[in-house]
Design a protein around this motif. Structure first.
Motif, PDB file in Angstrom:
ATOM      1  N   ASP A 136       0.879  -1.156   0.000  1.00 45.95           N
ATOM      2  CA  ASP A 136       0.000   0.000   0.000  1.00 45.95           C
ATOM      3  C   ASP A 136       0.924   1.215   0.000  1.00 45.95           C
ATOM      4  N   PRO A 137       0.906   2.033  -1.053  1.00 40.17           N
ATOM      5  CA  PRO A 137       1.851   3.148  -1.123  1.00 40.17           C
ATOM      6  C   PRO A 137       1.792   4.079   0.084  1.00 40.17           C
ATOM      7  N   ARG A 138       0.646   4.078   0.777  1.00 41.60           N
ATOM      8  CA  ARG A 138       0.491   4.978   1.933  1.00 41.60           C
ATOM      9  C   ARG A 138       1.058   4.386   3.210  1.00 41.60           C
ATOM     10  N   GLN A 139       1.402   3.102   3.197  1.00 41.70           N
ATOM     11  CA  GLN A 139       1.849   2.474   4.437  1.00 41.70           C
ATOM     12  C   GLN A 139       3.194   3.038   4.873  1.00 41.70           C
ATOM     13  N   THR A 140       3.320   3.235   6.159  1.00 39.58           N
ATOM     14  CA  THR A 140       4.576   3.723   6.728  1.00 39.58           C
ATOM     15  C   THR A 140       5.269   2.646   7.549  1.00 39.58           C
ATOM     16  N   GLY A 141       4.570   1.525   7.798  1.00 39.15           N
ATOM     17  CA  GLY A 141       5.150   0.448   8.588  1.00 39.15           C
ATOM     18  C   GLY A 141       6.212  -0.316   7.809  1.00 39.15           C
ATOM     19  N   TYR A 142       7.159  -0.853   8.544  1.00 39.50           N
ATOM     20  CA  TYR A 142       8.266  -1.574   7.937  1.00 39.50           C
ATOM     21  C   TYR A 142       8.051  -3.086   7.898  1.00 39.50           C
ATOM     22  N   GLY A 165      -2.170   0.991  -6.550  1.00 37.27           N
ATOM     23  CA  GLY A 165      -2.832   2.282  -6.561  1.00 37.27           C
ATOM     24  C   GLY A 165      -1.874   3.444  -6.389  1.00 37.27           C
ATOM     25  N   ALA A 166      -0.610   3.280  -6.779  1.00 35.35           N
ATOM     26  CA  ALA A 166       0.372   4.345  -6.610  1.00 35.35           C
ATOM     27  C   ALA A 166       0.125   5.476  -7.606  1.00 35.35           C
ATOM     28  N   ASP A 167       0.381   6.709  -7.167  1.00 37.04           N
ATOM     29  CA  ASP A 167       0.296   7.840  -8.091  1.00 37.04           C
ATOM     30  C   ASP A 167       1.708   8.227  -8.524  1.00 37.04           C
ATOM     31  N   SER A 168       1.835   9.354  -9.158  1.00 36.42           N
ATOM     32  CA  SER A 168       3.129   9.740  -9.725  1.00 36.42           C
ATOM     33  C   SER A 168       4.100  10.264  -8.676  1.00 36.42           C
ATOM     34  N   GLU A 169       3.615  10.598  -7.482  1.00 34.73           N
ATOM     35  CA  GLU A 169       4.479  11.163  -6.452  1.00 34.73           C
ATOM     36  C   GLU A 169       5.127  10.060  -5.618  1.00 34.73           C
ATOM     37  N   GLN A 170       6.311  10.370  -5.087  1.00 39.18           N
ATOM     38  CA  GLN A 170       6.988   9.429  -4.191  1.00 39.18           C
ATOM     39  C   GLN A 170       6.130   9.212  -2.956  1.00 39.18           C
ATOM     40  N   SER A 171       5.979   7.960  -2.532  1.00 42.16           N
ATOM     41  CA  SER A 171       5.093   7.637  -1.429  1.00 42.16           C
ATOM     42  C   SER A 171       5.874   7.061  -0.253  1.00 42.16           C
ATOM     43  N   PRO A 172       5.276   7.036   0.962  1.00 39.83           N
ATOM     44  CA  PRO A 172       5.944   6.425   2.109  1.00 39.83           C
ATOM     45  C   PRO A 172       6.303   4.966   1.864  1.00 39.83           C
ATOM     46  N   GLY A 173       5.414   4.240   1.159  1.00 42.76           N
ATOM     47  CA  GLY A 173       5.699   2.837   0.875  1.00 42.76           C
ATOM     48  C   GLY A 173       6.945   2.665   0.031  1.00 42.76           C
ATOM     49  N   GLU A 174       7.128   3.538  -0.945  1.00 41.20           N
ATOM     50  CA  GLU A 174       8.329   3.493  -1.783  1.00 41.20           C
ATOM     51  C   GLU A 174       9.577   3.859  -0.982  1.00 41.20           C
ATOM     52  N   ASP A 175       9.432   4.814  -0.060  1.00 43.95           N
ATOM     53  CA  ASP A 175      10.566   5.210   0.783  1.00 43.95           C
ATOM     54  C   ASP A 175      11.053   4.036   1.618  1.00 43.95           C
ATOM     55  N   VAL A 176      10.103   3.271   2.176  1.00 41.23           N
ATOM     56  CA  VAL A 176      10.469   2.113   2.995  1.00 41.23           C
ATOM     57  C   VAL A 176      11.225   1.083   2.154  1.00 41.23           C
ATOM     58  N   ILE A 177      10.743   0.837   0.944  1.00 37.28           N
ATOM     59  CA  ILE A 177      11.413  -0.111   0.049  1.00 37.28           C
ATOM     60  C   ILE A 177      12.842   0.344  -0.235  1.00 37.28           C
ATOM     61  N   GLY A 178      13.000   1.633  -0.550  1.00 40.97           N
ATOM     62  CA  GLY A 178      14.322   2.153  -0.857  1.00 40.97           C
ATOM     63  C   GLY A 178      15.285   2.049   0.301  1.00 40.97           C
ATOM     64  N   GLN A 179      14.800   2.317   1.508  1.00 40.56           N
ATOM     65  CA  GLN A 179      15.656   2.248   2.690  1.00 40.56           C
ATOM     66  C   GLN A 179      16.111   0.817   2.973  1.00 40.56           C
ATOM     67  N   LEU A 180      15.209  -0.140   2.812  1.00 41.66           N
ATOM     68  CA  LEU A 180      15.570  -1.530   3.092  1.00 41.66           C
ATOM     69  C   LEU A 180      16.397  -2.138   1.973  1.00 41.66           C
ATOM     70  N   ALA A 181      16.220  -1.655   0.758  1.00 41.27           N
ATOM     71  CA  ALA A 181      17.025  -2.164  -0.355  1.00 41.27           C
ATOM     72  C   ALA A 181      18.514  -1.914  -0.108  1.00 41.27           C
TER      73      ALA A 181
END
Length: 250
Positions: A136-142, A165-181
């Motif tokens: 969920d792009p809005r999720q902030t949980g890890y 359901g992601a939009d064109s803007e960077q989302s919290p869900g994407e941030d979490v993925i990037g940090q763990l990658a």
């Protein structure tokens, strides 16, 4: 050993056609991760079994010990029905596996929200190297993303993250993925977006494991709308599905 001493992987047996696949999947995972395995039967189901059915769990435990000589397997009966047992012992387990209930395709059927990863198994997984993560792009949980990365790293698998359901803007869900990658450089990561849950089943077909999060709100209550969509999307997926409805304790 009592239920307050559980600390490994557990399988909740329900007498369904998929419980053997769930037990074998959990045994493979337990052996790989060096955990012990507990086969748990809810007492409400045991009391309704015939004499021949009551021996099936012991036979299954013996089969698992034979196939996995280094694995510690114990069998126990705990009070209550399947959902009550899942809620009661999940805080003391690393993870739990259950067979997909026969009513899973019905919109009204929901699984108990556990406090550990709950893996729903229908059949033995296909021989692939891809772990699918539904975000969920809005999720902030890890928790869901961390579980997916850790599992992929331990199995030498690739990870395909799908933002629903992601939009064109960077989302919290994407941030979490990037940090763990950054923490898991050995995991080959692919990220893509889907406009809705409608195309999920086709995207994750044949995955070794499908990881899903955001099944509860911040008060621990199931999000009915989201849970309904996830249940519908997952109904036709034969791969094991890991439901992560918690965050690790601080």
């Amino acid at each position: 050993m009592s239920d307050d001493q559980l600390c490994g992987l557990a399988v909740v047996l329900d007498g369904s056609e998929h419980e053997v696949a769930a037990a074998h999947w959990a045994a493979n995972w337990a052996e790989h991760s060096h955990h012990h395995l507990s086969l748990i039967e809810p007492s409400e189901l045991v009391s309704a079994q015939t004499s021949s059915q009551r021996h099936r769990a012991r036979r299954l435990a013996g089969e698992l010990r034979c196939n996995h000589p280094g694995l510690t397997v114990d069998h126990r009966i705990l009070d209550g029905g399947p959902d009550a047992v899942i809620r009661r012992v999940s805080p003391r387990c690393t993870a739990m596996a259950v067979s997909r209930p026969s009513g899973y395709r019905q919109a009204t059927r929901r699984l108990a929200a556990p406090q550990c990863p709950l893996v729903v198994v229908t059949d033995e997984p296909t021989d692939t190297r891809t772990i699918s993560l539904l975000v969920d792009p809005r999720q902030t949980g890890y928790a869901p993303t961390a579980f997916a990365f850790a599992y992929a790293a331990s199995c030498g698998s690739d990870l395909h993250a799908l933002l629903i359901g992601a939009d064109s803007e960077q989302s919290p869900g994407e941030d979490v993925i990037g940090q763990l990658a950054v923490c898991y450089p050995s995991v080959a990561l692919q990220t893509s977006a889907l406009p809705s849950w409608g195309g999920v089943a086709d995207e994750v077909a044949g995955s070794q494991l499908v990881v899903v999060g955001s099944w509860t709100d911040r008060q621990g209550r199931q999000r009915i709308d989201h849970g309904f969509l996830v249940a519908q999307a997952m109904a036709d997926v034969d791969s094991p599905v890991a439901l992560i409805a918690h965050e690790p304790a601080a």
